[in-house]
Write a protein that holds these residues in place. Structure first.
Motif, PDB file in Angstrom:
ATOM      1  N   PRO A 197     -47.267  -8.057 -80.631  1.00 49.38           N
ATOM      2  CA  PRO A 197     -47.627  -6.649 -80.938  1.00 49.38           C
ATOM      3  C   PRO A 197     -46.917  -6.259 -82.227  1.00 49.38           C
ATOM      4  O   PRO A 197     -45.623  -6.641 -82.269  1.00 49.38           O
ATOM      5  CB  PRO A 197     -47.487  -5.704 -79.938  1.00 49.38           C
ATOM      6  CG  PRO A 197     -47.445  -6.646 -78.840  1.00 49.38           C
ATOM      7  CD  PRO A 197     -47.098  -8.026 -79.200  1.00 49.38           C
ATOM      8  N   GLU A 198     -47.407  -5.463 -83.556  1.00 49.00           N
ATOM      9  CA  GLU A 198     -46.661  -5.290 -84.502  1.00 49.00           C
ATOM     10  C   GLU A 198     -45.557  -4.325 -84.180  1.00 49.00           C
ATOM     11  O   GLU A 198     -44.501  -4.371 -84.739  1.00 49.00           O
ATOM     12  CB  GLU A 198     -47.620  -4.650 -85.611  1.00 49.00           C
ATOM     13  CG  GLU A 198     -46.760  -4.217 -86.785  1.00 49.00           C
ATOM     14  CD  GLU A 198     -46.407  -5.435 -87.711  1.00 49.00           C
ATOM     15  OE1 GLU A 198     -45.440  -5.252 -88.180  1.00 49.00           O
ATOM     16  OE2 GLU A 198     -46.949  -6.767 -87.336  1.00 49.00           O
ATOM     17  N   MET A 199     -45.721  -3.373 -83.014  1.00 50.37           N
ATOM     18  CA  MET A 199     -44.517  -2.557 -82.786  1.00 50.37           C
ATOM     19  C   MET A 199     -43.326  -3.389 -82.319  1.00 50.37           C
ATOM     20  O   MET A 199     -42.144  -3.089 -82.537  1.00 50.37           O
ATOM     21  CB  MET A 199     -44.727  -1.759 -81.779  1.00 50.37           C
ATOM     22  CG  MET A 199     -43.798  -0.690 -81.302  1.00 50.37           C
ATOM     23  SD  MET A 199     -44.168   0.439 -80.137  1.00 50.37           S
ATOM     24  CE  MET A 199     -45.014   1.582 -81.081  1.00 50.37           C
ATOM     25  N   PHE A 200     -43.559  -4.610 -81.661  1.00 51.15           N
ATOM     26  CA  PHE A 200     -42.558  -5.597 -80.983  1.00 51.15           C
ATOM     27  C   PHE A 200     -41.867  -6.095 -82.202  1.00 51.15           C
ATOM     28  O   PHE A 200     -40.661  -6.128 -82.278  1.00 51.15           O
ATOM     29  CB  PHE A 200     -43.172  -6.456 -80.141  1.00 51.15           C
ATOM     30  CG  PHE A 200     -42.157  -7.540 -79.526  1.00 51.15           C
ATOM     31  CD1 PHE A 200     -41.342  -7.272 -78.405  1.00 51.15           C
ATOM     32  CD2 PHE A 200     -42.034  -9.000 -80.363  1.00 51.15           C
ATOM     33  CE1 PHE A 200     -40.549  -8.234 -78.270  1.00 51.15           C
ATOM     34  CE2 PHE A 200     -41.208  -9.663 -79.879  1.00 51.15           C
ATOM     35  CZ  PHE A 200     -40.428  -9.498 -78.937  1.00 51.15           C
ATOM     36  N   VAL A 201     -42.583  -6.785 -83.206  1.00 54.46           N
ATOM     37  CA  VAL A 201     -42.012  -7.329 -84.322  1.00 54.46           C
ATOM     38  C   VAL A 201     -41.184  -6.307 -85.118  1.00 54.46           C
ATOM     39  O   VAL A 201     -40.059  -7.008 -85.382  1.00 54.46           O
ATOM     40  CB  VAL A 201     -43.222  -8.022 -85.058  1.00 54.46           C
ATOM     41  CG1 VAL A 201     -42.739  -8.591 -86.427  1.00 54.46           C
ATOM     42  CG2 VAL A 201     -43.874  -8.805 -84.343  1.00 54.46           C
ATOM     43  N   GLN A 202     -41.619  -5.157 -85.219  1.00 53.97           N
ATOM     44  CA  GLN A 202     -40.899  -4.375 -86.108  1.00 53.97           C
ATOM     45  C   GLN A 202     -39.783  -4.069 -85.376  1.00 53.97           C
ATOM     46  O   GLN A 202     -38.617  -3.892 -85.988  1.00 53.97           O
ATOM     47  CB  GLN A 202     -41.668  -2.874 -86.223  1.00 53.97           C
ATOM     48  CG  GLN A 202     -42.796  -3.079 -87.381  1.00 53.97           C
ATOM     49  CD  GLN A 202     -43.729  -1.875 -87.489  1.00 53.97           C
ATOM     50  OE1 GLN A 202     -43.390  -0.893 -86.903  1.00 53.97           O
ATOM     51  NE2 GLN A 202     -44.950  -2.078 -88.396  1.00 53.97           N
ATOM     52  N   LYS A 203     -39.439  -3.803 -84.208  1.00 57.16           N
ATOM     53  CA  LYS A 203     -38.114  -3.553 -83.383  1.00 57.16           C
ATOM     54  C   LYS A 203     -37.452  -4.593 -83.459  1.00 57.16           C
ATOM     55  O   LYS A 203     -36.119  -4.431 -83.616  1.00 57.16           O
ATOM     56  CB  LYS A 203     -38.675  -3.034 -82.077  1.00 57.16           C
ATOM     57  CG  LYS A 203     -39.348  -1.497 -81.833  1.00 57.16           C
ATOM     58  CD  LYS A 203     -39.594  -0.960 -80.498  1.00 57.16           C
ATOM     59  CE  LYS A 203     -39.992   0.320 -80.669  1.00 57.16           C
ATOM     60  NZ  LYS A 203     -39.168   1.235 -80.597  1.00 57.16           N
ATOM     61  N   VAL A 204     -37.861  -5.448 -83.115  1.00 57.56           N
ATOM     62  CA  VAL A 204     -36.900  -6.962 -83.275  1.00 57.56           C
ATOM     63  C   VAL A 204     -36.271  -6.932 -84.708  1.00 57.56           C
ATOM     64  O   VAL A 204     -35.152  -7.178 -84.838  1.00 57.56           O
ATOM     65  CB  VAL A 204     -37.792  -8.185 -83.137  1.00 57.56           C
ATOM     66  CG1 VAL A 204     -36.865  -9.534 -83.262  1.00 57.56           C
ATOM     67  CG2 VAL A 204     -38.198  -8.315 -81.384  1.00 57.56           C
ATOM     68  N   ARG A 205     -37.177  -6.847 -85.653  1.00 54.38           N
ATOM     69  CA  ARG A 205     -36.538  -6.965 -87.091  1.00 54.38           C
ATOM     70  C   ARG A 205     -35.464  -5.826 -87.417  1.00 54.38           C
ATOM     71  O   ARG A 205     -34.550  -6.349 -87.911  1.00 54.38           O
ATOM     72  CB  ARG A 205     -37.738  -6.821 -88.393  1.00 54.38           C
ATOM     73  CG  ARG A 205     -38.600  -8.144 -88.213  1.00 54.38           C
ATOM     74  CD  ARG A 205     -39.366  -8.022 -89.346  1.00 54.38           C
ATOM     75  NE  ARG A 205     -40.232  -9.318 -89.571  1.00 54.38           N
ATOM     76  CZ  ARG A 205     -41.679  -9.117 -89.538  1.00 54.38           C
ATOM     77  NH1 ARG A 205     -42.234  -7.985 -89.670  1.00 54.38           N
ATOM     78  NH2 ARG A 205     -42.232 -10.474 -89.857  1.00 54.38           N
ATOM     79  N   ALA A 206     -35.926  -4.725 -86.958  1.00 54.50           N
ATOM     80  CA  ALA A 206     -34.913  -3.776 -87.273  1.00 54.50           C
ATOM     81  C   ALA A 206     -33.451  -3.807 -86.304  1.00 54.50           C
ATOM     82  O   ALA A 206     -32.438  -3.624 -86.895  1.00 54.50           O
ATOM     83  CB  ALA A 206     -35.630  -2.172 -86.601  1.00 54.50           C
ATOM     84  N   PHE A 207     -33.742  -4.273 -85.089  1.00 51.19           N
ATOM     85  CA  PHE A 207     -32.649  -4.629 -84.401  1.00 51.19           C
ATOM     86  C   PHE A 207     -31.637  -5.917 -84.906  1.00 51.19           C
ATOM     87  O   PHE A 207     -30.497  -5.650 -85.173  1.00 51.19           O
ATOM     88  CB  PHE A 207     -32.897  -5.046 -83.004  1.00 51.19           C
ATOM     89  CG  PHE A 207     -31.591  -5.639 -82.170  1.00 51.19           C
ATOM     90  CD1 PHE A 207     -30.823  -4.254 -81.337  1.00 51.19           C
ATOM     91  CD2 PHE A 207     -31.328  -6.850 -81.960  1.00 51.19           C
ATOM     92  CE1 PHE A 207     -30.008  -4.689 -80.758  1.00 51.19           C
ATOM     93  CE2 PHE A 207     -30.090  -7.163 -81.309  1.00 51.19           C
ATOM     94  CZ  PHE A 207     -29.521  -6.266 -80.560  1.00 51.19           C
ATOM     95  N   GLU A 208     -32.328  -6.682 -85.184  1.00 46.56           N
ATOM     96  CA  GLU A 208     -31.799  -7.822 -85.957  1.00 46.56           C
ATOM     97  C   GLU A 208     -30.917  -7.449 -87.643  1.00 46.56           C
ATOM     98  O   GLU A 208     -29.794  -8.072 -88.001  1.00 46.56           O
ATOM     99  CB  GLU A 208     -32.408  -9.270 -86.067  1.00 46.56           C
ATOM    100  CG  GLU A 208     -32.846  -9.929 -85.077  1.00 46.56           C
ATOM    101  CD  GLU A 208     -31.665 -10.400 -84.221  1.00 46.56           C
ATOM    102  OE1 GLU A 208     -30.739 -10.803 -84.795  1.00 46.56           O
ATOM    103  OE2 GLU A 208     -31.529 -10.342 -83.054  1.00 46.56           O
TER     104      GLU A 208
END
Length: 92
Positions: free
Chosen positions: A77-88
């Protein structure tokens, strides 16, 4: 149903153990996402003695988006990908 029937599953794990971990040790688990693809991502983890900075073990795990109905990989899911990128990137 969308992503309501989606799970994230482990498809590969490799672990190296360097020294024993004792019950009395203060251990920290460091985790980072070292690869983020369309359907999968890879975690790099280390178990570290907090007082000594000694790496006790390290692990590399590949995780995949998985449709529990069809038993096939699915796009994360795009929301998951965005949250992982933001966290990293330190923006969480």
């Amino acid at each position: 149903r969308g992503y309501s029937r989606m799970a994230i599953v482990v498809v590969n794990i490799n672990a190296n153990f360097f020294t024993p971990v004792y019950f009395t040790e203060d251990i920290v688990i460091e985790t980072s996402v070292v690869h983020l693809g369309t359907k999968s991502f890879t975690l790099q983890q280390r178990a570290v003695n907090n007082a000594k900075g000694e790496v006790k073990a390290e692990c590399r795990t590949v995780m995949v988006g998985f449709n529990v109905d069809t038993h096939e990989s699915v796009v994360l899911p795009e929301m998951f990908v965005q949250k992982v990128r933001a966290f990293e990137e330190g923006q969480s």
